[in-house]
Design an enzyme around this catalytic site. Structure first.
Site, PDB file in Angstrom:
ATOM      1  N   GLY A 166       0.850  -1.181   0.000  1.00  0.00           N
ATOM      2  CA  GLY A 166       0.000   0.000   0.000  1.00  0.00           C
ATOM      3  C   GLY A 166       0.885   1.230   0.000  1.00  0.00           C
ATOM      4  O   GLY A 166       2.026   1.169   0.437  1.00  0.00           O
ATOM      5  N   THR A 167       0.357   2.330  -0.502  1.00  0.00           N
ATOM      6  CA  THR A 167       1.246   3.464  -0.671  1.00  0.00           C
ATOM      7  C   THR A 167       0.968   4.648   0.249  1.00  0.00           C
ATOM      8  O   THR A 167       1.451   4.656   1.369  1.00  0.00           O
ATOM      9  CB  THR A 167       1.302   3.864  -2.150  1.00  0.00           C
ATOM     10  N   THR A 168       0.190   5.618  -0.192  1.00  0.00           N
ATOM     11  CA  THR A 168       0.248   6.894   0.529  1.00  0.00           C
ATOM     12  C   THR A 168      -0.934   7.146   1.464  1.00  0.00           C
ATOM     13  O   THR A 168      -2.091   6.983   1.076  1.00  0.00           O
ATOM     14  CB  THR A 168       0.334   8.044  -0.499  1.00  0.00           C
ATOM     15  N   LYS A 203      -7.105   1.314   2.810  1.00  0.00           N
ATOM     16  CA  LYS A 203      -5.945   1.369   3.695  1.00  0.00           C
ATOM     17  C   LYS A 203      -6.183   2.242   4.919  1.00  0.00           C
ATOM     18  O   LYS A 203      -5.279   2.442   5.719  1.00  0.00           O
ATOM     19  CB  LYS A 203      -4.730   1.890   2.918  1.00  0.00           C
ATOM     20  N   ALA A 210       3.517   4.869  -7.670  1.00  0.00           N
ATOM     21  CA  ALA A 210       2.881   3.858  -6.828  1.00  0.00           C
ATOM     22  C   ALA A 210       1.620   4.362  -6.131  1.00  0.00           C
ATOM     23  O   ALA A 210       0.899   3.597  -5.506  1.00  0.00           O
ATOM     24  CB  ALA A 210       3.877   3.356  -5.777  1.00  0.00           C
TER      25      ALA A 210
END
EC number: 3.4.25.1
Lengths: 250, 279
Positions: free
Chosen positions: B51-53, B84, B226
């Site tokens: 998972g990113t941001t 997320k 990403a």
């Protein structure tokens, strides 16, 4: 050397049952009723901190009469059981039926094992469904038997009398205020038939409310909300002007 | 076997033994194999979706926590609509960057830890207590982190004692630091932080704060491959949550789509977004 006396199993069990029942009878009774949006728990409890009712899981509540340390122990065991089960499988896999079975086994084993003193507790495990038909209420007496109840249930020393009072008056689809009023009436009647007043500060009230948007449906009703419900109820009763033989609420 | 939760027998002795109010402590005593930190580590490097941001910002009266929807595995998009950002309890939320599978498991255990404490004690943990508990869990994952399976959350909540929203950020070793104003974590966090640094003010309204975090996510997606931007075609929008003294609230699909749409539309005229004053 003295020879141990022979005690028949019937007599031993009867003695244990009497011991447990006497212990339970020392505490105050409590009632659990279905109302239109869920299940309400009502009891007389002078303590603000030591609860008789509590949340076990999303839709499951717990009520207990009897010896505090023993039912507290069972309550925490139940919370651990539910949380572990929900963590291992899924939140939907935690059910009141499963929990009631575990409690029944636990109480039953303790009751019939000669080495342990029987628990002086009587429990109610309730689960609120998405509709009234899905509500489940289980009563668990000290000996580990399990009773599937509908509508209303009372546990504790004075339970039989309160139960019959409730059975006659409880109906499906009562509002929360109506159910609460009925519960308080039932609890206010002493064994000898006289009535006394239970002030709002001495009432412990909690609900499993199926209309709550949160996943966790258990909620305590305290303070202003409680007095509002008790009052709303008086106003409604006065308006409809129904012939009533009950003493007025405080 | 005692640990078998399917058994319908009596409650095992461990369940009735007085102990701590922590579910994790109970697991450690009773079924240690279920604790993520107790797992035997596999050999070699595992590739898993990341998972990113995640971004967060405080405003007078609360805090906003938001996340994009993309999970990547190497240069591939593993999932376009991953979630997320989760409620931790009624007054706090956690957003996770890093290895998705482990992070989601950590959140689940963290939620349960807070709920379990609340049920057993009849009172909730303080916000500091919650933040510290999360620290311990990340520390437990250090072995995995060293193999590239790191979990780096952002924790935000309403502090009932101090009556304000607070943000805590973490590093892979469980190091915890309180962030003032705004914070970001994950691969796009550098860009998100830069964006918020220019746009953040301490007197934002709730609406402005939610717009701010969406702008920051847009900027992160703009420069970090990403991080996923708002996907207008598939109708996948960032998850935006708000925590105030009334508790946790996740913006509805309609609200977040409206927010994403207005930000995206303005970017059609001004691709780099709102401009801060030069001096």
């Amino acid at each position: 050397m003295s020879t141990p006396f022979y005690v028949s199993p019937q007599q031993a069990m009867a003695d244990r049952a009497e011991y447990a029942r006497k212990g339970i009878a020392r505490g105050r009774s409590l009632v659990v009723l279905q109302y239109t949006d869920g299940i309400v728990f009502v009891g007389e409890n002078p303590s603000r901190a030591l609860h008789k009712f509590s949340e076990i899981y999303d839709r499951i509540g717990f009520a207990a009469a009897g010896k505090y340390n023993e039912y507290e122990n069972l309550r925490i065991g139940g919370v651990r059981y539910a949380d572990l089960r929900g963590y291992t499988y899924d939140r939907d896999d935690v059910t009141a039926r499963g929990l009631a079975n575990v409690y029944a086994q636990t109480l039953g084993t303790i009751f019939s094992s000669a080495g342990e003193k029987p628990y002086e507790v009587e429990l109610v495990v309730a689960e609120v469904g998405s509709e009234a038909e899905g509500d489940q209420i289980y009563r668990l007496p000290h000996d580990g038997s399990i009773v599937d109840e509908h509508g209303s249930v009372a546990v504790g020393g004075n339970a039989e009398q309160i139960s019959s009072f409730l059975d006659q008056r409880h109906r499906d689809g009562m509002s929360l205020a109506e159910a609460l009023k009925l519960a308080v009436q039932a609890l206010s009647r002493d064994t000898n038939g006289t009535e006394r007043e239970i002030p709002a500060e001495r009432l412990e009230v909690a609900v499993l409310d199926r209309t709550r948007p949160q996943q966790r449906k258990f909620k305590r009703i305290v303070g202003r909300q409680l007095s509002r419900l008790l009052e709303a109820d008086n106003a409604a009763a006065a308006k409809t002007d129904e012939p009533s033989d009950e003493a007025p609420e405080e | 076997m005692e640990a078998n939760p399917r058994s319908t027998g009596r409650l095992p002795a461990a369940f009735l033994t007085p102990g701590s109010s922590s579910f994790m402590d109970f697991l450690a005593d009773h079924s240690p194999e279920l604790l993520p930190g107790n797992r035997k580590l596999p050999e070699g490097i595992v590739e898993a979706p990341h998972g990113t941001t995640i971004v967060a910002a405080t405003f007078p009266g609360g805090v906003v926590l938001a996340g994009d929807r993309r999970a990547t595995m190497g240069n591939m998009i593993a999932q376009r609509d991953i979630e997320k950002v989760f409620p931790a309890d009624e007054y706090s939320a956690v957003g996770i960057a890093g290895t998705a599978g482990l992070a989601v498991e950590m959140v689940k255990l963290f939620q349960l830890e807070l709920e379990h404490f609340e049920k057993v004690e009849g009172a909730t943990l303080s916000l500091e207590g919650k933040a510290n508990r999360l620290s311990t869990m990340i520390r437990g994952n250090l072995g995995m982190a060293m193999q590239g399976l790191a979990v780096v959350p952002l924790f935000a909540g309403w502090d009932e004692g101090k009556e304000k929203g607070r943000i805590f950020s973490y590093d892979v070793t469980g190091g915890r630091s309180e962030e003032h104003g705004f914070a970001a974590t994950g691969s796009g966090s550098i860009f998100a932080r830069g964006s918020m640094k220019k746009l953040y003010r301490s007197d934002l309204t709730e609406e402005q704060a939610t717009t701010l975090v969406v702008q920051a996510l847009y900027d992160a997606a703009d420069d970090d491959s990403a991080t996923g931007g708002p996907d207008m075609a598939r109708r996948i929008f960032p998850i935006v949550t708000v925590i105030t003294d009334e508790g946790f609230r996740r913006l509805t699909e309609a609200e977040s789509s409206e927010l994403a749409r207005s930000v995206t539309e303005r970017r059609l005229e001004q691709p780099d977004g709102p401009r801060a004053a030069l001096l």
